[in-house]
Design a protein around this motif. Structure first.
Motif, PDB file in Angstrom:
ATOM      1  N   LEU A 185     -21.921 -23.075  11.936  1.00  0.00           N
ATOM      2  CA  LEU A 185     -22.970 -23.354  10.885  1.00  0.00           C
ATOM      3  C   LEU A 185     -24.501 -23.800  11.526  1.00  0.00           C
ATOM      4  N   LEU A 186     -23.956 -24.922  12.354  1.00  0.00           N
ATOM      5  CA  LEU A 186     -25.113 -25.796  12.861  1.00  0.00           C
ATOM      6  C   LEU A 186     -25.876 -24.774  13.940  1.00  0.00           C
ATOM      7  N   LEU A 187     -24.954 -24.158  14.731  1.00  0.00           N
ATOM      8  CA  LEU A 187     -25.636 -23.116  15.625  1.00  0.00           C
ATOM      9  C   LEU A 187     -26.446 -22.096  15.041  1.00  0.00           C
ATOM     10  N   ALA A 188     -25.577 -21.403  14.051  1.00  0.00           N
ATOM     11  CA  ALA A 188     -26.479 -20.327  13.254  1.00  0.00           C
ATOM     12  C   ALA A 188     -28.006 -20.730  12.650  1.00  0.00           C
ATOM     13  N   VAL A 189     -28.029 -22.289  12.141  1.00  0.00           N
ATOM     14  CA  VAL A 189     -29.322 -22.755  11.522  1.00  0.00           C
ATOM     15  C   VAL A 189     -30.284 -22.947  12.628  1.00  0.00           C
ATOM     16  N   GLU A 190     -29.687 -23.566  13.670  1.00  0.00           N
ATOM     17  CA  GLU A 190     -30.600 -23.605  15.004  1.00  0.00           C
ATOM     18  C   GLU A 190     -31.111 -22.626  15.464  1.00  0.00           C
ATOM     19  N   SER A 191     -30.300 -21.386  15.545  1.00  0.00           N
ATOM     20  CA  SER A 191     -30.630 -20.055  16.220  1.00  0.00           C
ATOM     21  C   SER A 191     -31.796 -19.382  15.241  1.00  0.00           C
ATOM     22  N   GLU A 192     -32.060 -19.799  14.045  1.00  0.00           N
ATOM     23  CA  GLU A 192     -33.104 -19.073  13.039  1.00  0.00           C
ATOM     24  C   GLU A 192     -34.417 -19.365  13.607  1.00  0.00           C
ATOM     25  N   ALA A 195     -23.773 -35.786   5.337  1.00  0.00           N
ATOM     26  CA  ALA A 195     -24.144 -36.467   6.821  1.00  0.00           C
ATOM     27  C   ALA A 195     -25.573 -36.402   7.300  1.00  0.00           C
ATOM     28  N   ASN A 196     -26.453 -35.746   6.620  1.00  0.00           N
ATOM     29  CA  ASN A 196     -27.960 -35.750   6.779  1.00  0.00           C
ATOM     30  C   ASN A 196     -28.039 -34.856   8.301  1.00  0.00           C
ATOM     31  N   TYR A 197     -27.349 -33.941   8.222  1.00  0.00           N
ATOM     32  CA  TYR A 197     -27.363 -33.161   9.562  1.00  0.00           C
ATOM     33  C   TYR A 197     -28.312 -31.957   9.361  1.00  0.00           C
ATOM     34  N   ILE A 198     -28.494 -31.554   8.026  1.00  0.00           N
ATOM     35  CA  ILE A 198     -29.320 -30.257   7.599  1.00  0.00           C
ATOM     36  C   ILE A 198     -30.133 -30.495   6.553  1.00  0.00           C
ATOM     37  N   ASN A 199     -31.489 -30.076   6.557  1.00  0.00           N
ATOM     38  CA  ASN A 199     -32.203 -30.158   5.384  1.00  0.00           C
ATOM     39  C   ASN A 199     -31.788 -28.950   4.416  1.00  0.00           C
ATOM     40  N   GLU A 219     -15.526 -22.141   1.971  1.00  0.00           N
ATOM     41  CA  GLU A 219     -15.190 -22.838   3.262  1.00  0.00           C
ATOM     42  C   GLU A 219     -16.701 -23.246   3.503  1.00  0.00           C
ATOM     43  N   ILE A 220     -17.718 -22.189   3.588  1.00  0.00           N
ATOM     44  CA  ILE A 220     -18.963 -22.326   4.129  1.00  0.00           C
ATOM     45  C   ILE A 220     -19.993 -23.272   3.333  1.00  0.00           C
ATOM     46  N   ILE A 221     -19.611 -22.947   2.068  1.00  0.00           N
ATOM     47  CA  ILE A 221     -20.345 -23.836   0.999  1.00  0.00           C
ATOM     48  C   ILE A 221     -20.051 -25.242   1.064  1.00  0.00           C
ATOM     49  N   TYR A 222     -18.631 -25.465   1.369  1.00  0.00           N
ATOM     50  CA  TYR A 222     -17.965 -26.987   1.326  1.00  0.00           C
ATOM     51  C   TYR A 222     -18.585 -27.547   2.690  1.00  0.00           C
ATOM     52  N   THR A 223     -18.691 -26.670   3.706  1.00  0.00           N
ATOM     53  CA  THR A 223     -19.073 -27.241   4.941  1.00  0.00           C
ATOM     54  C   THR A 223     -20.587 -27.621   4.869  1.00  0.00           C
ATOM     55  N   THR A 224     -21.442 -26.449   4.140  1.00  0.00           N
ATOM     56  CA  THR A 224     -23.044 -27.001   3.774  1.00  0.00           C
ATOM     57  C   THR A 224     -23.050 -28.384   3.349  1.00  0.00           C
ATOM     58  N   GLN A 225     -22.266 -28.303   2.056  1.00  0.00           N
ATOM     59  CA  GLN A 225     -22.368 -29.748   1.172  1.00  0.00           C
ATOM     60  C   GLN A 225     -22.186 -31.027   2.193  1.00  0.00           C
ATOM     61  N   ARG A 226     -21.166 -30.832   3.145  1.00  0.00           N
ATOM     62  CA  ARG A 226     -20.806 -32.204   3.735  1.00  0.00           C
ATOM     63  C   ARG A 226     -21.904 -32.465   4.768  1.00  0.00           C
ATOM     64  N   LEU A 227     -22.573 -31.226   5.425  1.00  0.00           N
ATOM     65  CA  LEU A 227     -23.465 -31.333   6.412  1.00  0.00           C
ATOM     66  C   LEU A 227     -24.823 -32.069   5.600  1.00  0.00           C
ATOM     67  N   ILE A 228     -25.002 -31.461   4.613  1.00  0.00           N
ATOM     68  CA  ILE A 228     -26.010 -32.275   3.613  1.00  0.00           C
ATOM     69  C   ILE A 228     -25.955 -33.774   3.653  1.00  0.00           C
ATOM     70  N   SER A 231     -33.440 -26.252   7.802  1.00  0.00           N
ATOM     71  CA  SER A 231     -33.555 -26.693   9.313  1.00  0.00           C
ATOM     72  C   SER A 231     -32.409 -27.911   9.685  1.00  0.00           C
ATOM     73  N   LEU A 232     -32.338 -28.092  10.912  1.00  0.00           N
ATOM     74  CA  LEU A 232     -31.584 -29.368  11.398  1.00  0.00           C
ATOM     75  C   LEU A 232     -32.252 -30.484  11.253  1.00  0.00           C
ATOM     76  N   THR A 233     -31.618 -31.663  11.013  1.00  0.00           N
ATOM     77  CA  THR A 233     -32.385 -32.682  11.017  1.00  0.00           C
ATOM     78  C   THR A 233     -32.170 -33.242  12.355  1.00  0.00           C
ATOM     79  N   TRP A 234     -32.891 -34.586  12.763  1.00  0.00           N
ATOM     80  CA  TRP A 234     -32.675 -35.141  14.106  1.00  0.00           C
ATOM     81  C   TRP A 234     -31.073 -35.438  14.389  1.00  0.00           C
ATOM     82  N   GLU A 235     -30.348 -35.796  13.430  1.00  0.00           N
ATOM     83  CA  GLU A 235     -28.911 -36.051  13.560  1.00  0.00           C
ATOM     84  C   GLU A 235     -28.209 -34.689  13.935  1.00  0.00           C
TER      85      GLU A 235
END
Length: 82
Positions: free
Chosen positions: A11-18, A53-57, A42-51, A74-78
């Motif tokens: 998921l992080l790699l997909a967001v970064e590649s956009e 953790a402040n890994y994605i906006n 699973e994708i929704i659950y992962t998205t919610q956890r990444l929010i 986008s991805l955050t600094w973290e």
């Protein structure tokens, strides 16, 4: 639900590649190659956890108890340094 570390990475790699300014949404996931490996839940659950953790906006839209859509801008600094 168990947090799948492979789903996090993909998921992080997909967001970064956009391209800058293009959001990843629930509806655009059909065009991302890894999505056939994970359920939508699973994708929704992962998205919610990444929010959390402040890994994605991102924003998540609910319709009652269900997630109607999500918008990952986008991805955050973290997120870039994870």
């Amino acid at each position: 639900m168990k947090l799948n570390k492979d789903c996090i990475r993909n998921l992080l790699l997909a967001v970064e590649s956009e391209p800058f300014g293009k959001e990843v949404t629930k509806h655009t996931f059909d065009n991302i190659s890894f999505t056939d490996q994970y359920s939508l839940e699973e994708i929704i659950y992962t998205t919610q956890r990444l929010i959390e953790a402040n890994y994605i906006n991102a924003q998540v839209q609910h319709a009652g108890d269900e997630v109607h859509n999500f918008y990952i801008s986008s991805l955050t600094w973290e997120g870039h340094h994870s």
